[in-house]
Write a protein that holds these residues in place. Sequence first.
Motif, PDB file in Angstrom:
ATOM      1  N   GLU A  93       0.810  -1.226   0.000  1.00 12.70           N
ATOM      2  CA  GLU A  93       0.000   0.000   0.000  1.00 12.70           C
ATOM      3  C   GLU A  93       0.841   1.273   0.000  1.00 12.70           C
ATOM      4  N   ALA A  94       2.146   1.152   0.220  1.00  8.47           N
ATOM      5  CA  ALA A  94       3.031   2.327   0.245  1.00  8.47           C
ATOM      6  C   ALA A  94       3.824   2.490  -1.050  1.00  8.47           C
ATOM      7  N   ARG A  95       3.685   1.565  -1.973  1.00 10.36           N
ATOM      8  CA  ARG A  95       4.457   1.640  -3.218  1.00 10.36           C
ATOM      9  C   ARG A  95       3.999   2.820  -4.061  1.00 10.36           C
ATOM     10  N   GLY A  96       4.966   3.423  -4.744  1.00 15.54           N
ATOM     11  CA  GLY A  96       4.668   4.590  -5.567  1.00 15.54           C
ATOM     12  C   GLY A  96       4.610   5.887  -4.783  1.00 15.54           C
ATOM     13  N   ARG A  97       5.016   5.839  -3.525  1.00 18.97           N
ATOM     14  CA  ARG A  97       4.949   7.035  -2.676  1.00 18.97           C
ATOM     15  C   ARG A  97       6.327   7.516  -2.239  1.00 18.97           C
ATOM     16  N   GLY A  98       7.384   7.030  -2.899  1.00 24.31           N
ATOM     17  CA  GLY A  98       8.731   7.505  -2.607  1.00 24.31           C
ATOM     18  C   GLY A  98       9.403   6.810  -1.437  1.00 24.31           C
ATOM     19  N   VAL A  99       8.807   5.732  -0.928  1.00 21.99           N
ATOM     20  CA  VAL A  99       9.360   5.044   0.231  1.00 21.99           C
ATOM     21  C   VAL A  99      10.673   4.353  -0.123  1.00 21.99           C
ATOM     22  N   GLY A 100      10.703   3.600  -1.221  1.00 22.61           N
ATOM     23  CA  GLY A 100      11.925   2.917  -1.633  1.00 22.61           C
ATOM     24  C   GLY A 100      13.061   3.900  -1.879  1.00 22.61           C
ATOM     25  N   ARG A 101      12.756   4.968  -2.582  1.00 17.24           N
ATOM     26  CA  ARG A 101      13.766   6.002  -2.861  1.00 17.24           C
ATOM     27  C   ARG A 101      14.301   6.609  -1.562  1.00 17.24           C
ATOM     28  N   ALA A 102      13.393   6.926  -0.632  1.00 17.03           N
ATOM     29  CA  ALA A 102      13.819   7.510   0.651  1.00 17.03           C
ATOM     30  C   ALA A 102      14.685   6.528   1.433  1.00 17.03           C
ATOM     31  N   LEU A 103      14.355   5.248   1.401  1.00 15.31           N
ATOM     32  CA  LEU A 103      15.142   4.250   2.117  1.00 15.31           C
ATOM     33  C   LEU A 103      16.533   4.077   1.506  1.00 15.31           C
ATOM     34  N   VAL A 104      16.621   4.049   0.180  1.00 10.70           N
ATOM     35  CA  VAL A 104      17.935   3.907  -0.467  1.00 10.70           C
ATOM     36  C   VAL A 104      18.791   5.138  -0.183  1.00 10.70           C
ATOM     37  N   ARG A 105      18.187   6.307  -0.248  1.00 19.10           N
ATOM     38  CA  ARG A 105      18.945   7.528   0.084  1.00 19.10           C
ATOM     39  C   ARG A 105      19.412   7.511   1.539  1.00 19.10           C
ATOM     40  N   ALA A 106      18.542   7.082   2.434  1.00 18.20           N
ATOM     41  CA  ALA A 106      18.909   7.020   3.855  1.00 18.20           C
ATOM     42  C   ALA A 106      20.026   6.003   4.080  1.00 18.20           C
ATOM     43  N   ALA A 107      19.970   4.878   3.381  1.00 14.53           N
ATOM     44  CA  ALA A 107      21.026   3.865   3.507  1.00 14.53           C
ATOM     45  C   ALA A 107      22.352   4.415   3.000  1.00 14.53           C
ATOM     46  N   THR A 108      22.301   5.143   1.905  1.00 15.89           N
ATOM     47  CA  THR A 108      23.514   5.754   1.357  1.00 15.89           C
ATOM     48  C   THR A 108      24.077   6.784   2.331  1.00 15.89           C
ATOM     49  N   ASP A 109      23.209   7.615   2.889  1.00 15.42           N
ATOM     50  CA  ASP A 109      23.648   8.607   3.882  1.00 15.42           C
ATOM     51  C   ASP A 109      24.235   7.936   5.118  1.00 15.42           C
ATOM     52  N   GLU A 110      23.602   6.853   5.572  1.00 17.31           N
ATOM     53  CA  GLU A 110      24.083   6.140   6.752  1.00 17.31           C
ATOM     54  C   GLU A 110      25.436   5.490   6.469  1.00 17.31           C
ATOM     55  N   ALA A 111      25.607   4.917   5.289  1.00 21.74           N
ATOM     56  CA  ALA A 111      26.897   4.313   4.922  1.00 21.74           C
ATOM     57  C   ALA A 111      27.994   5.384   4.929  1.00 21.74           C
ATOM     58  N   ARG A 112      27.668   6.530   4.375  1.00 21.25           N
ATOM     59  CA  ARG A 112      28.625   7.649   4.364  1.00 21.25           C
ATOM     60  C   ARG A 112      28.948   8.081   5.796  1.00 21.25           C
ATOM     61  N   ARG A 113      27.923   8.187   6.643  1.00 23.95           N
ATOM     62  CA  ARG A 113      28.107   8.578   8.042  1.00 23.95           C
ATOM     63  C   ARG A 113      29.009   7.589   8.775  1.00 23.95           C
ATOM     64  N   ARG A 114      28.912   6.313   8.428  1.00 31.83           N
ATOM     65  CA  ARG A 114      29.735   5.283   9.058  1.00 31.83           C
ATOM     66  C   ARG A 114      31.150   5.204   8.471  1.00 31.83           C
ATOM     67  N   GLY A 115      31.436   6.067   7.507  1.00 35.72           N
ATOM     68  CA  GLY A 115      32.782   6.115   6.953  1.00 35.72           C
ATOM     69  C   GLY A 115      33.030   5.197   5.773  1.00 35.72           C
ATOM     70  N   ALA A 116      31.980   4.623   5.210  1.00 32.21           N
ATOM     71  CA  ALA A 116      32.158   3.755   4.041  1.00 32.21           C
ATOM     72  C   ALA A 116      32.565   4.575   2.826  1.00 32.21           C
ATOM     73  N   ARG A 117      33.316   3.966   1.952  1.00 32.43           N
ATOM     74  CA  ARG A 117      33.706   4.591   0.676  1.00 32.43           C
ATOM     75  C   ARG A 117      32.790   4.147  -0.452  1.00 32.43           C
ATOM     76  N   ARG A 118      32.183   2.941  -0.271  1.00 34.16           N
ATOM     77  CA  ARG A 118      31.305   2.388  -1.305  1.00 34.16           C
ATOM     78  C   ARG A 118      30.090   1.743  -0.642  1.00 34.16           C
ATOM     79  N   ILE A 119      29.028   1.634  -1.433  1.00 31.91           N
ATOM     80  CA  ILE A 119      27.852   0.887  -1.017  1.00 31.91           C
ATOM     81  C   ILE A 119      27.474  -0.020  -2.179  1.00 31.91           C
TER      82      ILE A 119
END
Length: 165
Positions: A93-119
Amino acid sequence: MPERPAPRIRAARPEDDGELALLDRLTWSHLHAVMPEPQPPYAPFFSERHNPGDCLVAELGDRLAGYVHLGCPTPLDSNRHVLQIQGLAVAEEARGRGVGRALVRAATDEARRRGARRITLRVLAHNTPARALYEAQEFVVEGILPEEFLLDGKYVDDVFMGRFL
């Protein structure tokens, strides 16, 4: 038409276990899953491999709308600069509402915050919606394992994708 609220992303909490386990069962499909469909008795969502500290959840209003798991692709110290998306699900029921995009962006931001160079991540070749989502977030195909899985009587390629942070 009223504007739909953006998903709110937060760190998972231990008490999310039951709701996340249910979401995982409700979204199970051979479009993305290589493991057999879960059967009772159901395992807890969190485990030694995936604990609440490695999971981000999306909420729409007061409802859990999706999650993303981040983890290390290997236990090797020489690989600690890489984090991997090891699970992503969005409620039907949440598909098409930007949830997947927001989660991938948040994961990328979190990886960067943890000092990762790649995801990085792995996605099944026939999962075109997920592949389009990842490509829109600057992930590129880095390798393909041809016919790596036999799902519903068909061989499916395993696609490795990644990006620098």
